[in-house]
Write a protein that holds these residues in place. Structure first.
Motif, PDB file in Angstrom:
ATOM      1  N   SER A  65       0.839  -1.202   0.000  1.00  0.00           N
ATOM      2  CA  SER A  65       0.000   0.000   0.000  1.00  0.00           C
ATOM      3  C   SER A  65       0.869   1.244   0.000  1.00  0.00           C
ATOM      4  O   SER A  65       2.026   1.220   0.421  1.00  0.00           O
ATOM      5  N   ILE A  66       0.288   2.346  -0.462  1.00  0.00           N
ATOM      6  CA  ILE A  66       1.055   3.587  -0.579  1.00  0.00           C
ATOM      7  C   ILE A  66       0.626   4.641   0.433  1.00  0.00           C
ATOM      8  O   ILE A  66       1.213   5.731   0.470  1.00  0.00           O
ATOM      9  N   ASN A  67      -0.388   4.342   1.254  1.00  0.00           N
ATOM     10  CA  ASN A  67      -0.802   5.290   2.287  1.00  0.00           C
ATOM     11  C   ASN A  67      -1.561   4.548   3.386  1.00  0.00           C
ATOM     12  O   ASN A  67      -1.763   3.329   3.319  1.00  0.00           O
ATOM     13  N   SER A  68      -2.007   5.293   4.394  1.00  0.00           N
ATOM     14  CA  SER A  68      -2.694   4.680   5.532  1.00  0.00           C
ATOM     15  C   SER A  68      -4.091   4.189   5.183  1.00  0.00           C
ATOM     16  O   SER A  68      -4.713   3.462   5.969  1.00  0.00           O
ATOM     17  N   CYS A  69      -4.608   4.588   4.021  1.00  0.00           N
ATOM     18  CA  CYS A  69      -5.921   4.119   3.573  1.00  0.00           C
ATOM     19  C   CYS A  69      -5.813   2.813   2.789  1.00  0.00           C
ATOM     20  O   CYS A  69      -6.811   2.344   2.234  1.00  0.00           O
ATOM     21  N   ASN A  70      -4.602   2.278   2.731  1.00  0.00           N
ATOM     22  CA  ASN A  70      -4.347   0.987   2.078  1.00  0.00           C
ATOM     23  C   ASN A  70      -4.601   0.997   0.580  1.00  0.00           C
ATOM     24  O   ASN A  70      -4.922  -0.032  -0.015  1.00  0.00           O
ATOM     25  N   ASP A  71      -4.450   2.157  -0.044  1.00  0.00           N
ATOM     26  CA  ASP A  71      -4.538   2.214  -1.498  1.00  0.00           C
ATOM     27  C   ASP A  71      -3.302   1.582  -2.112  1.00  0.00           C
ATOM     28  O   ASP A  71      -2.172   1.845  -1.688  1.00  0.00           O
ATOM     29  N   LEU A  72      -3.521   0.766  -3.126  1.00  0.00           N
ATOM     30  CA  LEU A  72      -2.408   0.120  -3.824  1.00  0.00           C
ATOM     31  C   LEU A  72      -1.908   0.972  -4.982  1.00  0.00           C
ATOM     32  O   LEU A  72      -0.750   0.857  -5.377  1.00  0.00           O
ATOM     33  N   GLU A  73      -2.765   1.808  -5.520  1.00  0.00           N
ATOM     34  CA  GLU A  73      -2.400   2.696  -6.617  1.00  0.00           C
ATOM     35  C   GLU A  73      -3.082   4.041  -6.413  1.00  0.00           C
ATOM     36  O   GLU A  73      -4.052   4.159  -5.664  1.00  0.00           O
ATOM     37  N   ALA A  74      -2.586   5.050  -7.100  1.00  0.00           N
ATOM     38  CA  ALA A  74      -3.206   6.374  -7.073  1.00  0.00           C
ATOM     39  C   ALA A  74      -2.940   7.061  -8.400  1.00  0.00           C
ATOM     40  O   ALA A  74      -2.085   6.624  -9.174  1.00  0.00           O
ATOM     41  N   THR A  75      -3.698   8.097  -8.669  1.00  0.00           N
ATOM     42  CA  THR A  75      -3.507   8.852  -9.906  1.00  0.00           C
ATOM     43  C   THR A  75      -3.556  10.342  -9.626  1.00  0.00           C
ATOM     44  O   THR A  75      -4.109  10.782  -8.617  1.00  0.00           O
ATOM     45  N   SER A  76      -2.979  11.088 -10.534  1.00  0.00           N
ATOM     46  CA  SER A  76      -3.014  12.537 -10.497  1.00  0.00           C
ATOM     47  C   SER A  76      -3.370  13.037 -11.876  1.00  0.00           C
ATOM     48  O   SER A  76      -2.898  12.483 -12.869  1.00  0.00           O
ATOM     49  N   SER A  77      -4.204  14.065 -11.957  1.00  0.00           N
ATOM     50  CA  SER A  77      -4.595  14.580 -13.267  1.00  0.00           C
ATOM     51  C   SER A  77      -4.402  16.089 -13.347  1.00  0.00           C
ATOM     52  O   SER A  77      -4.777  16.818 -12.431  1.00  0.00           O
ATOM     53  N   THR A  78      -3.814  16.528 -14.445  1.00  0.00           N
ATOM     54  CA  THR A  78      -3.758  17.938 -14.783  1.00  0.00           C
ATOM     55  C   THR A  78      -4.500  18.122 -16.096  1.00  0.00           C
ATOM     56  O   THR A  78      -4.277  17.369 -17.045  1.00  0.00           O
ATOM     57  N   TYR A  79      -5.397  19.107 -16.134  1.00  0.00           N
ATOM     58  CA  TYR A  79      -6.252  19.327 -17.291  1.00  0.00           C
ATOM     59  C   TYR A  79      -5.813  20.597 -18.016  1.00  0.00           C
ATOM     60  O   TYR A  79      -5.585  21.635 -17.390  1.00  0.00           O
ATOM     61  N   TYR A  80      -5.723  20.500 -19.340  1.00  0.00           N
ATOM     62  CA  TYR A  80      -5.284  21.619 -20.172  1.00  0.00           C
ATOM     63  C   TYR A  80      -6.324  21.923 -21.238  1.00  0.00           C
ATOM     64  O   TYR A  80      -6.898  21.002 -21.831  1.00  0.00           O
ATOM     65  N   ALA A  81      -6.552  23.213 -21.483  1.00  0.00           N
ATOM     66  CA  ALA A  81      -7.479  23.648 -22.523  1.00  0.00           C
ATOM     67  C   ALA A  81      -6.710  24.393 -23.601  1.00  0.00           C
ATOM     68  O   ALA A  81      -5.817  25.201 -23.302  1.00  0.00           O
ATOM     69  N   SER A  82      -7.052  24.138 -24.845  1.00  0.00           N
ATOM     70  CA  SER A  82      -6.419  24.825 -25.962  1.00  0.00           C
ATOM     71  C   SER A  82      -6.651  26.330 -25.859  1.00  0.00           C
ATOM     72  O   SER A  82      -7.753  26.788 -25.577  1.00  0.00           O
ATOM     73  N   GLY A  83      -5.614  27.103 -26.064  1.00  0.00           N
ATOM     74  CA  GLY A  83      -5.707  28.557 -26.011  1.00  0.00           C
ATOM     75  C   GLY A  83      -5.654  29.132 -24.614  1.00  0.00           C
ATOM     76  O   GLY A  83      -5.577  30.354 -24.449  1.00  0.00           O
ATOM     77  N   ILE A  84      -5.680  28.274 -23.596  1.00  0.00           N
ATOM     78  CA  ILE A  84      -5.642  28.721 -22.206  1.00  0.00           C
ATOM     79  C   ILE A  84      -4.401  28.164 -21.510  1.00  0.00           C
ATOM     80  O   ILE A  84      -3.524  28.889 -21.055  1.00  0.00           O
ATOM     81  N   GLY A  85      -4.335  26.847 -21.431  1.00  0.00           N
ATOM     82  CA  GLY A  85      -3.268  26.181 -20.695  1.00  0.00           C
ATOM     83  C   GLY A  85      -3.850  25.379 -19.552  1.00  0.00           C
ATOM     84  O   GLY A  85      -4.925  24.773 -19.679  1.00  0.00           O
ATOM     85  N   GLU A  86      -3.164  25.379 -18.412  1.00  0.00           N
ATOM     86  CA  GLU A  86      -3.632  24.608 -17.260  1.00  0.00           C
ATOM     87  C   GLU A  86      -4.974  25.136 -16.749  1.00  0.00           C
ATOM     88  O   GLU A  86      -5.139  26.330 -16.532  1.00  0.00           O
TER      89      GLU A  86
END
Length: 219
Positions: free
Chosen positions: A169-190
């Motif tokens: 596990s990677i944390n105290s909640c016993n998660d085996l995996e996790a993800t992170s997302s960054t969203y980008y829009a054309s003409g704007i950026g993050e």
């Protein structure tokens, strides 16, 4: 100083986040390329973000911490034209960053891929460290991304990570995996991105997310 999970390769816009929810949504299916992505480059443009704390149950708390990204103009590095940015993180200046489009990707001055707008089928930026292994993969969001500044059609740079030892596990909640997302829009950026402060994630399974609240692009 608070320890934050950041990609060890110096990626500006991508950072770890979000311990998995107890009932995670299904992953979107990778889609075809989007060659029309516009990288905003107008000097004088700026983008303001507000930070939120999100607990394991999805309860959000607004903070009074804001970041700003400013576009200063173009510059040439190693004979390649880059967009010069002045950035912040958690309310503190980061200094100058330099980005450009190359071969369907957006890269920094070290040629590290920040995100791709053409590769929606294979992973990139694979890293193996003592406590984590992770990689990035691109997805096209099926619904608009909603933030205080509005609704935007986005592409998603999602970091997948787990412990290198299977079943660990990677944390105290016993998660085996996790993800992170960054969203980008054309003409704007993050538009939106998440990060994890080390102790908050390991002990309390919390994440932090910054969302676009205001922006200005000169005519």
């Amino acid at each position: 100083m608070k320890r934050v999970f950041f990609l060890s390769m110096g990626i500006l816009a991508l950072s770890f986040s979000a311990c998995k929810k107890k009932n995670p949504e299904p992953e979107p299916t990778p889609t075809t390329e989007d060659p029309t992505f516009e990288l905003q480059s107008k000097p004088g443009s700026y983008f303001v973000y507000r930070w939120y704390i999100i607990d394991y149950d999805g309860v959000e708390t607004e903070t009074n911490t804001y970041d700003t990204i400013r576009i200063l103009g173009d510059t040439t590095i190693n004979e390649k034209v880059c967009i010069k940015l002045k950035s912040m993180s958690f309310g503190s200046p980061l200094g100058y960053e330099y980005i450009r489009k190359e071969n369907g990707n957006v890269v920094n001055s070290n040629n590290t891929i920040l995100f791709s707008y053409t590769n929606f089928s294979t992973q990139f930026n694979y890293v193996l460290e003592e406590d984590f292994e992770f990689y990035t993969r691109m997805y096209k969001s099926s619904n608009p991304t909603s933030v205080p500044a509005g609704n935007f059609n986005t592409i998603e740079a999602r970091i997948h990570f787990k412990h290198p030892q299977t079943g660990q596990s990677i944390n105290s909640c016993n998660d085996l995996e996790a993800t992170s997302s960054t969203y980008y829009a054309s003409g704007i950026g993050e538009i939106k991105k998440s990060v994890m402060l080390y102790s908050e994630f390991i002990q309390y399974c919390k994440k932090r997310e910054r969302r676009l609240v205001e922006y200005y692009i000169p005519d």
